[in-house]
Every structure is written in C-alpha cells, then in structure tokens.
Design a protein around this motif. Structure first.
Motif, PDB file in Angstrom:
ATOM      1  N   ARG A 484       1.054  -1.481  -0.385  1.00  0.00           N
ATOM      2  CA  ARG A 484       0.039   0.243   0.563  1.00  0.00           C
ATOM      3  C   ARG A 484       1.267   1.216   0.260  1.00  0.00           C
ATOM      4  NH1 ARG A 484      -2.997  -1.082   5.423  1.00  0.00           N
ATOM      5  NH2 ARG A 484      -0.864  -0.970   6.110  1.00  0.00           N
ATOM      6  N   LYS A 485       0.102   2.533  -0.495  1.00  0.00           N
ATOM      7  CA  LYS A 485       1.707   3.754  -0.585  1.00  0.00           C
ATOM      8  C   LYS A 485       1.393   4.159   0.453  1.00  0.00           C
ATOM      9  CE  LYS A 485      -1.391   5.990  -4.490  1.00  0.00           C
ATOM     10  NZ  LYS A 485      -1.766   6.669  -4.158  1.00  0.00           N
ATOM     11  N   SER A 486       0.840   3.325   1.846  1.00  0.00           N
ATOM     12  CA  SER A 486       0.928   3.847   3.259  1.00  0.00           C
ATOM     13  C   SER A 486       2.059   3.167   4.017  1.00  0.00           C
ATOM     14  CB  SER A 486      -0.213   3.850   4.707  1.00  0.00           C
ATOM     15  OG  SER A 486      -0.531   2.497   4.032  1.00  0.00           O
ATOM     16  N   ASP A 487       2.752   1.539   3.370  1.00  0.00           N
ATOM     17  CA  ASP A 487       3.552   0.925   3.598  1.00  0.00           C
ATOM     18  C   ASP A 487       4.878   1.364   3.121  1.00  0.00           C
ATOM     19  OD1 ASP A 487       1.620  -0.540   4.839  1.00  0.00           O
ATOM     20  OD2 ASP A 487       1.573  -1.838   3.249  1.00  0.00           O
ATOM     21  N   THR A 488       6.386   0.702   3.975  1.00  0.00           N
ATOM     22  CA  THR A 488       6.953   1.907   2.868  1.00  0.00           C
ATOM     23  C   THR A 488       8.002   0.129   2.962  1.00  0.00           C
ATOM     24  OG1 THR A 488       6.906   3.687   4.681  1.00  0.00           O
ATOM     25  CG2 THR A 488       9.222   2.600   3.497  1.00  0.00           C
ATOM     26  N   VAL A 489       8.612   0.195   2.108  1.00  0.00           N
ATOM     27  CA  VAL A 489       9.724  -0.916   1.691  1.00  0.00           C
ATOM     28  C   VAL A 489      11.071  -0.521   1.661  1.00  0.00           C
ATOM     29  CG1 VAL A 489      10.117  -2.717  -0.147  1.00  0.00           C
ATOM     30  CG2 VAL A 489       8.291  -2.176   0.196  1.00  0.00           C
TER      31      VAL A 489
END
Length: 602
Positions: A484-489
């Motif tokens: 998701r856009k709220s997640d960070t990779v």
C-alpha cells in the motif's frame, strides 16, 4: 554686534561691483537700502565745491527712485528729515529723529536712511547699510584711483574694531577674496586664509595661488580667472578640487565674477568659495551604494509603503535577470503578484511583516515572466525617515532554485538508496520511530518484515555485478508494487530489504481481504498475504544477459508491541526471524513470536 546675513553681504558685493556708472551705482544703493537694510526711505548726498547736493532719492512722490544731480521739487526736499536738510544746509546734524547718516569714504558724501514717524533703523539693518555705504565708497573712489586701490585703502581705513566690513567677511564661513589681474590677492577673509593654510588674511595679500597650491592646482585657478578677466563672463558654482599647503584635499563650489571700475573695465575678480567636501563625500557614498545595488547578484526591489498594493518604485538589473520582467513592466505590477502570492496579497511571514512594518523572511515559489517557477529566498525590511515613519519597503530576492535542487539531492542521497531509489536504513528507522509513536497512542500495531534475497551472490559470481544490480532494481520495483501507499519498502544494503506496515486494530481491509492482525491472533492476516504476494511476484522470471532467473527470498517478521517497543529491537527480532526462515529451507516466512524457545532465548 549683530552681523550682516551672508546672503545679503554677497548680494551687496555683487550688485555694487557690477555697477558700470554712477547712475547705476546710486540706483543699486537705494534698492539695497530698502531690500536688505530695512530702510523705508533713502537718499545719497554727494559733495561738491559748494557743500552737498542731493544726488539720489527714494521717497514716495519723488520723480524717480534714483536721480543723479537733478533738481528735485520743493515738495520732495521738504519731505526730507531734519538731519538730511541740515547736511544740505551745511549745519550740524541734530540727533534724535531716527535718521541714519553714514559718511562715504574720503568726504565723498552721505548715505542717509530713515523710516517714517521717527522710527529708528534696526541694528541688523544698520550693519547692512554700513556695508552698502562702504562698498559705495569703494566704487566712487574707483573713478579716480581705481577700485582695487580703493579696496586696499578701505581695508586700511577700517582696520581694528571699527572695521565693519572686515568683521562681516571674517565671520562668513565661505572663502571670500579679491584678486588683481595678475592673480594676486588684494583682500581675503579668515576662512580663505585658514582654508589655504596661512595664519591670517594679511598673509594672502600680494601673493598668488602658485605660492600656496601645487602647480597644477594653482595654474588651473589662474587659467579660469584669466578667462573671466578677458571675457567678462562670471564663473558660477563651479566644482573645484583644492589641495592646500598641508596636502589636505577638499572640494569647493566656487563663484568668481569680474570686478569692474566705474568705467566698466575689468580690473580683477571677486570670488566666493564654499566648502562642499562633506556634501561630496555624502554624494560619493550615495553613488557607491547605488553602484553596489546595481551590481548586486540579488534582485533588489523598493516599494512604496502605501498598502495594500505597495507599488514598486525601483528594481535593479538583477531583478530583470532573475524574473525576466523589465523595470517598466515591474513598476506596473503588484509586488505580491511578482512574488507569486495568491489573490494579490502577501500571506504568512511577509504579510505579517508588512502589517507590523518590520523585517521578514520567507522562501517562496515565484514565477518568471516565461511561466517557469523558481525558488525565491525573499527578505523584507522597512525604510524609515528621520521621524521614524515607514516610507518604503526594500525586498531582496535570491534565486535559490539550483541550491534547493542540490539540497534536495543531498537529502535524497542521505535518505534513499542510490541504486534502487528506496528509502535507506536512516529513513527506514526514522519512519519506524514515527510509526511506533503512533502505536504508543493506541489501536495500532506495526509489522516489520526483514526480507533477504536467496542466492544473490550466485548471480554476481556468474553474471557479474551489473547483472546483480539490475536484479536488485527489478526486485525493488516489484516489491514496491505489492504494498500500500502507507507502507514502506526500504533497502538496508546488499540483498537485504525491509517492509514496514502500520495497521489499526479491529480494522478491515478491502473487500475479500482478511482482517488486520490483532495481538491475540495467530493468523497474521494482511501481512502474511502481502508477503506471499511479494514472493509470487519475485518468483516471476527476470531476464539477465539473455537468461531467465527466478528470485526467492527468506522473510522474518516482528510485530509491535508484542516483539519489541523500539525500532532497533523490532528490526533485530525481524532479522532473527529471517535467519530462522533461511535455516528452515529458504523461500520461507518466519514470525518472531513463533520461533522456538531456544532461539528466542538466544
């Protein structure tokens, strides 16, 4: 003793020395008596073999303001005060009727002045009238012996405390002097002596400028004065550079006039020089500031203090270089529009600074004439007058677009992985700390997934590091597409990646997705699904050097707050779980909470 006003004295010298005939001289005397001496009426008596004769009269009802040796009617003679009639009759003057009778030098006659109703002449007027009488004597004496000799005679005759002329000119701040046709000083005042560098005015007499100044300076003065003597044309308000005997350089505004005798011949010059050094220094300081403003690399804008438009009154050349708007175009526009403000109004810090008439600073995105945006570092300051009132505002504008881009590039290099463009360890830890802060406020859990690619070393060894870099970039894109856009990779380095995912307790995901994880659940829901999606995506073949490669990864997961209360602990536990996944056979997902007791204890 009150002195003659400087302007009056200069006018007396100028007008009487310019008189080319006795008629013109007497006319000037009567006018000066009224204009500067405060006399309501005046007359001049000239001596002849029989005594004194009325030569000129300024009196209501007289046939003219100045008549030379002309017969006057009985009415005019009867209107003369008793003191004047006594002089005409050869009798002694009886004091007390308010008439001022000033003798002309050498028994030439009298200048008589009076006011109506027996009112006396004011003392300041008396001084001016005494100067008029003295100068008139000089001009009349010029009929016989020459005006220059008469000035010398006058200076000697009036020496000491009674020398009104000397007192007047010596107390004037301007340099006043007379020179003969050879350029020699005949008379000078104290200011001239001190300015030239001698102790007293007497030290000037008989000497020329070449005795006091460097040759180039003295010869320049002599050349100008000879031109005046030859042409008869005065030199008015000429700016002269003056270097005196002490080597001090000063600037003077000088007026030099031809000095004529009664026959109209030029027999010298009369000069007056005013020291304007301070003004020149102030003017030079202003010119220096103007040159600095014109040369500045920053745009400088001066506006009126009249709101709300604050019209532009000046822009320097840098303004046109930066914005593309010419000075004429700028002066027709609103300063707020030039800065990119909305609705023609300056908001924020600059708007508050304008309202409070104080200094202000802001970084804005402004627009050039061609429509290209640029980053504009703007500083504002009020300009106040002597009374402290704000009359203008001055803006300085610096184009910081390149600096801003460089700063953003440095920030990106400091926060993002140079190869993949993903957040690096620094940014990952910062975002994890922020997520924990949100979790501390309740109803949130955080999943930290430590992802390690299996067998990347084999690709580097067999295909080379370029192929390995291409593989890492492809993996990064595929991972980012799965979250998701709220997640960070992010990428820690080498073949290690981290996924951060924040979940609200009790929340549901999109239709068909499983509920978000809860602390008491053994099923990790969305996180498990997302990691499985990443594994499937990475398993799709990647073309490297004409060969297809499939990538697998081992994943370890820790969850806040169950598995740790700070960023370092959560990352460490996720790393431990990842190693357990590799130990279990690679291409696996292991949760820290599910690790065997001996691993947890270790």
């Amino acid at each position: 003793m009150p002195l003659v006003e400087s302007g009056h004295a200069v006018d007396v010298f100028r007008r009487l020395s310019a008189a080319a005939s006795v008629d013109a001289l007497l006319d000037a005397v009567l006018h000066l008596a009224r204009e500067h001496g405060g006399a309501g009426h005046a007359c001049v008596l000239l001596a002849d073999e029989q005594g004194h004769r009325l030569a000129a009269l300024d009196l209501p009802g007289a046939a003219g303001p100045a008549r030379r040796l002309a017969p006057f009617g009985d009415g005019a003679l009867a209107a003369l005060p008793a003191a004047v009639r006594a002089l005409l009759d050869g009798r002694a003057v009886a004091p007390g009727d308010g008439t001022l009778c000033l003798p002309l030098d050498g028994g030439a006659g009298y200048l008589c002045c009076w006011n109506g109703a027996g009112r006396a002449i004011a003392q300041g007027g008396e001084n001016t009238l005494a100067l008029v009488a003295a100068c008139c004597s000089v001009q009349l004496a010029g009929m016989g012996t020459g005006a220059i000799d008469a000035w010398v005679k006058l200076g000697s005759h009036l020496a000491g405390d009674q020398n009104l002329l000397r007192a007047i000119i010596d107390n004037m701040p301007d340099h006043i002097y007379i020179k003969d046709t050879a350029g020699r000083f005949v008379i000078g005042n104290k200011a001239a002596a001190l300015g030239i560098g001698v102790a007293a005015p007497e030290d000037l007499v008989g000497k020329s400028d070449l005795d006091f100044y460097p040759n180039a300076c003295g010869e320049g003065f002599f050349k100008d004065e000879q031109a005046i003597i030859r042409s008869g044309v005065p030199l008015v308000d000429q700016l002269e550079e003056n270097i005196n005997m002490a080597g001090i350089r000063r600037w003077f505004s000088t007026t030099k006039m031809p000095f004529r005798n009664v026959h109209g011949s030029v027999i010298g010059i009369v000069g007056m020089s005013r020291d304007v050094t301070l003004r020149m220094q102030a003017d030079e300081a202003i010119r220096l500031r103007n040159r600095a403003i014109e040369a500045s690399n920053d745009a400088i804008v001066i506006t009126s203090s009249a709101g709300p438009a604050y019209p532009i009154v000046y822009v320097n050349p840098a303004f046109e270089r930066i914005t593309g708007f010419s000075p004429r175009e700028a002066e027709r526009r609103n300063i707020a529009d030039m800065l990119g403000a909305r609705d023609g109004k300056q908001d924020g810090e600059l708007g508050e600074a304008l309202a409070e008439q104080r200094e202000g600073h802001a970084v804005l995105q402004s627009m050039r004439k061609d429509g290209v945006a640029f980053w504009n570092d703007v500083r504002l300051a009020p300009v106040r007058d002597k009374a402290g009132q704000t009359t203008h505002f001055v803006y300085t504008m610096t184009d910081i677009t390149k600096a801003r881009a460089a700063e953003e590039q440095l920030e990106r290099l400091a926060s993002y992985d140079n190869l993949t463009g993903l957040p690096n360890r620094r940014l990952l830890m910062d975002r994890l700390s922020q997520a924990i802060a949100m979790g501390e406020r309740g109803k949130f859990v955080i999943a930290v997934a430590f992802i390690d690619l299996d067998r990347l070393k084999h690709v580097n060894d067999t295909m080379g590091h370029d192929a390995g870099d291409l593989l890492l970039k492809t993996v990064a894109k595929r991972m980012a597409a799965c979250v998701r856009k709220s997640d960070t990779v992010g990428r820690l380095g080498g073949d290690e990646f981290v996924l951060l995912s924040l979940h609200k307790l009790g929340a549901t995901n999109a239709p068909g997705d499983r509920p978000a994880i809860a602390l008491a659940d053994d099923d990790y829901g969305y996180v498990a699904q997302m990691l499985a999606k990443i594994q499937r995506k990475l398993a799709q073949p990647i073309q490297l050097g004409g060969q297809a490669f499939s990538v697998t990864c081992s994943v370890g997961v820790s969850v806040y707050p169950r598995d740790g209360a700070d960023a370092e602990t959560l990352l460490k536990h996720a790393d431990s779980a990842m190693y357990q996944a590799k130990k279990n056979g690679r291409n696996m997902v292991a949760f820290y909470a599910s690790l065997p007791a001996d691993v947890l204890n270790s």
